[in-house]
Design a protein around this motif. Structure first.
Motif, PDB file in Angstrom:
ATOM      1  N   LEU A  28      -3.734   7.711  -2.697  1.00 59.86           N
ATOM      2  CA  LEU A  28      -2.383   6.778  -2.438  1.00 59.86           C
ATOM      3  C   LEU A  28      -2.065   6.056  -3.627  1.00 59.86           C
ATOM      4  N   ARG A  29      -1.112   6.085  -4.133  1.00 54.34           N
ATOM      5  CA  ARG A  29      -0.566   4.915  -5.158  1.00 54.34           C
ATOM      6  C   ARG A  29      -0.475   3.802  -4.839  1.00 54.34           C
ATOM      7  N   VAL A  30      -0.575   2.782  -5.811  1.00 54.86           N
ATOM      8  CA  VAL A  30      -0.503   1.432  -5.315  1.00 54.86           C
ATOM      9  C   VAL A  30       0.919   0.585  -5.230  1.00 54.86           C
ATOM     10  N   ASP A  31       1.915   1.446  -5.428  1.00 54.74           N
ATOM     11  CA  ASP A  31       3.106   0.977  -4.729  1.00 54.74           C
ATOM     12  C   ASP A  31       3.857   1.712  -3.675  1.00 54.74           C
ATOM     13  N   LEU A  33       4.167   1.538   0.214  1.00 51.03           N
ATOM     14  CA  LEU A  33       4.551   0.428   1.245  1.00 51.03           C
ATOM     15  C   LEU A  33       3.530   0.191   2.425  1.00 51.03           C
ATOM     16  N   GLY A  34       2.601   1.480   2.237  1.00 50.22           N
ATOM     17  CA  GLY A  34       1.428   0.917   3.358  1.00 50.22           C
ATOM     18  C   GLY A  34       0.375   0.059   2.699  1.00 50.22           C
ATOM     19  N   PRO A  35      -0.231   0.290   1.658  1.00 53.46           N
ATOM     20  CA  PRO A  35      -1.083  -0.677   0.928  1.00 53.46           C
ATOM     21  C   PRO A  35      -0.337  -2.203   0.590  1.00 53.46           C
ATOM     22  N   THR A  36       0.936  -2.025   0.180  1.00 50.76           N
ATOM     23  CA  THR A  36       1.207  -3.097  -0.548  1.00 50.76           C
ATOM     24  C   THR A  36       1.978  -4.253   0.783  1.00 50.76           C
ATOM     25  N   ARG A  37       2.437  -3.423   1.869  1.00 46.79           N
ATOM     26  CA  ARG A  37       3.040  -4.414   2.816  1.00 46.79           C
ATOM     27  C   ARG A  37       2.761  -3.980   4.487  1.00 46.79           C
ATOM     28  N   ASP A  39       3.030  -1.555   5.975  1.00 46.06           N
ATOM     29  CA  ASP A  39       4.185  -0.895   6.684  1.00 46.06           C
ATOM     30  C   ASP A  39       4.221   0.677   6.756  1.00 46.06           C
ATOM     31  N   ARG A 106       5.340   4.043   5.044  1.00 44.84           N
ATOM     32  CA  ARG A 106       6.933   4.436   4.611  1.00 44.84           C
ATOM     33  C   ARG A 106       7.086   4.781   3.035  1.00 44.84           C
TER      34      ARG A 106
ATOM     35  N   ALA B  23       0.983   3.565 -12.832  1.00 44.70           N
ATOM     36  CA  ALA B  23       1.254   3.443 -11.541  1.00 44.70           C
ATOM     37  C   ALA B  23       1.475   4.692 -10.800  1.00 44.70           C
ATOM     38  N   PRO B  26      -2.693   8.205  -8.518  1.00 45.01           N
ATOM     39  CA  PRO B  26      -3.015   7.666  -7.103  1.00 45.01           C
ATOM     40  C   PRO B  26      -4.561   7.092  -7.409  1.00 45.01           C
ATOM     41  N   LEU B  28      -6.072   4.764  -4.649  1.00 43.23           N
ATOM     42  CA  LEU B  28      -6.544   4.091  -3.458  1.00 43.23           C
ATOM     43  C   LEU B  28      -6.917   5.309  -2.577  1.00 43.23           C
ATOM     44  N   GLY B  34      -7.075  -1.845   2.967  1.00 43.57           N
ATOM     45  CA  GLY B  34      -5.635  -2.331   2.639  1.00 43.57           C
ATOM     46  C   GLY B  34      -4.599  -1.257   3.137  1.00 43.57           C
ATOM     47  N   PRO B  35      -4.786  -0.139   2.938  1.00 45.93           N
ATOM     48  CA  PRO B  35      -3.596   0.764   3.624  1.00 45.93           C
ATOM     49  C   PRO B  35      -3.996   0.953   5.097  1.00 45.93           C
ATOM     50  N   TRP B 117      -5.800  -4.573  -7.791  1.00 45.84           N
ATOM     51  CA  TRP B 117      -4.908  -4.004  -8.857  1.00 45.84           C
ATOM     52  C   TRP B 117      -3.887  -5.208  -9.137  1.00 45.84           C
ATOM     53  N   LEU B 119       0.253  -4.887 -10.392  1.00 45.54           N
ATOM     54  CA  LEU B 119       1.531  -3.982 -10.661  1.00 45.54           C
ATOM     55  C   LEU B 119       2.706  -4.690 -11.187  1.00 45.54           C
ATOM     56  N   LEU B 161      -1.460  -8.700   3.246  1.00 47.28           N
ATOM     57  CA  LEU B 161      -0.549  -7.324   3.036  1.00 47.28           C
ATOM     58  C   LEU B 161       0.069  -6.903   4.544  1.00 47.28           C
ATOM     59  N   TYR B 163       2.549  -7.225   6.297  1.00 53.07           N
ATOM     60  CA  TYR B 163       4.064  -7.695   6.166  1.00 53.07           C
ATOM     61  C   TYR B 163       5.030  -6.848   7.010  1.00 53.07           C
ATOM     62  N   ALA B 164       4.353  -5.964   7.756  1.00 46.41           N
ATOM     63  CA  ALA B 164       5.399  -5.208   8.498  1.00 46.41           C
ATOM     64  C   ALA B 164       6.465  -6.049   9.338  1.00 46.41           C
TER      65      ALA B 164
END
Lengths: 290, 290
Positions: A28-31, A33-37, A39, A106, B23, B26, B28, B34-35, B117, B119, B161, B163-164
């Motif tokens: 998973l990338r750090v951008d 929206l799963g890990p960041t939101r 979502d 997402r 970025a 991957p 994560l 987190g995710p 991290w 970003l 995190l 935020y859904a």
């Protein structure tokens, strides 16, 4: 023991298949929206002796949660195949009791391409919870019982990745010397646990809170109702209060992986466990072939 | 244009430093909390001409959010260094306006080692939002104004995190032809936007909702209050209602990256934009050197 299947998507965001991998490899990338939101949406199914239990019900709820978040509709055939591949891999490595979590996010922000994976893990032994039972505290979920109708953006009833509150509630339970939580709406109706559904026995009836209160339609609870009806119990979806819990003949928190855990205390007050019916309920879940 | 710094932790979960990376690589795992659970906290700071604005305020709030989630206390020196390294890298690549997001998750389940991290990303142009303004809808946040006191496990006021709901509210705003959301408590008090604070001008006073309503203490709002007091405005934290918004001389949603966006309509009803004061507020934010 973990195994993962990554869902593959093309540049247009259409799922094309899946490939097995190692859960310890970052994918998973750090951008994203799963890990960041938080979502995204998920499901967790139980793997018992090679059978993924209630898989079709989990897939249907997964599709419904995705719709509530306006995520791309999951391609059920590809997800089913990925789940089965993970289940087969775990089973071939000797795992007889496991959990299969499937997740759709997402995706990387702005990409229009979702991210998806299926994670299979061997389960711990839940014999103690299933027989001795669990201590439960009632905690306010903060929402009125009618928010799904008045404020659908609160996503009550969607199984999202935004579970920080569920985790905080479980820490609060531990702080109070309990094992789990039963959420209550801000206007006093019993809802569900952070990762479970509530089941009550009222005489010869098994009842659970109404799904229109913004709770998940329990896949395990649904299978238990099917069994209960065949065993001569009436079943019902009702508006229930803490008084109903207090006066119920038996209470359980039921979930996909832990199965049926009898409630042996509520807010520190002991309550009787119906060991015989608990055993029959857990046996019914174990006997499922789909 | 994105750059990431990964916070490095030892096996005991102690932060040891950070390293810059790409970025798009991957980093994560799919079993990171987190995710899978939105179980972590974050901050987003603004980068303007090489300066990370309000960095110390963001770091302080990051530490506070982590405490509310019972996460390991972030090592502020290591995080500050990582933020500055990302900011320097972005700036050296010609980015004059960017955002720096820093994230701490509970890490891989069962490991006891968090994941972290930073970003950095180039920002889009917010000139239109800052001058023409934004259309806002009022949406029910579902919680009473007093949940931080009665139900701290709801994490109201922590920047998590999960935020859904914030994202779903923004989709609801778009559906209603608006640009952003102002949340209202279930008992009728103005709260905050999904990613912003509310600022009102009432005559010669600038006011914002009280932080004990379960909203974030706005870092941008705090800097604006400091400027406003030097410019002769009184400031205050108050219990505010939609009627106060209706009768206010001007209203803004303020946030770290978009800065000060005047509210030009509420639920479809036009309201006047105070262009002169908006310009002064945005200039004050741009002029910050810390």
């Amino acid at each position: 023991m973990s195994i993962v299947a990554i869902i593959e998507f093309d540049e247009a965001g259409v799922a094309t298949g899946s490939r097995l991998g190692d859960a310890a490899t970052p994918v998973l990338r750090v951008d994203d929206l799963g890990p960041t939101r938080g979502d995204g949406v998920f499901e967790t199914a139980s793997l018992v002796h090679g059978n993924v239990q209630a898989l079709e019900a989990h897939l249907a709820r997964f599709v419904q949660s995705a719709a509530m978040l306006e995520l791309p509709r999951p391609d059920v055939e590809i997800w089913r195949d990925a789940v089965r591949a993970v289940a087969a891999s775990l089973t071939s490595q000797g795992v007889t009791s496991g959990s299969i979590k499937f997740v759709l996010t997402r995706g990387v922000e702005g990409s229009g391409v979702p991210t998806g994976w299926v994670l299979g893990t061997a389960s711990p032994d839940f014999t103690r919870e299933r027989t001795d039972g669990i201590r439960v505290v009632l905690l306010d979920r903060g929402y009125r019982h009618d928010v799904p109708q008045t404020a659908p953006w609160l996503l009550a009833g969607a199984k999202t990745l935004s579970y920080a509150v569920n985790r905080a509630a479980q820490r609060e339970a531990a702080r109070r010397g309990a094992d789990d939580v039963l959420f209550v709406s801000s206007d006093g109706y019993l809802l569900e646990g952070p990762t479970s559904s509530l089941l009550l026995r009222l005489g010869s009836r098994l009842v659970t809170p109404r799904v229109d209160l913004g709770i998940l339609a329990g896949t395990t609870q649904a299978d238990l109702f099917t069994w209960a009806e065949s065993a001569g119990y009436a079943t019902g979806y009702e508006l229930l209060t803490p008084d109903d819990l207090e006066s119920a003949d038996a209470a359980w928190l039921v979930s996909s992986v832990r199965h049926v855990a009898p409630v042996r205390s509520v807010d520190g007050r002991h309550r009787a466990v119906d060991g015989e019916l608990t055993g029959r309920l857990n046996a019914a879940l174990d006997a499922r072939t789909s």
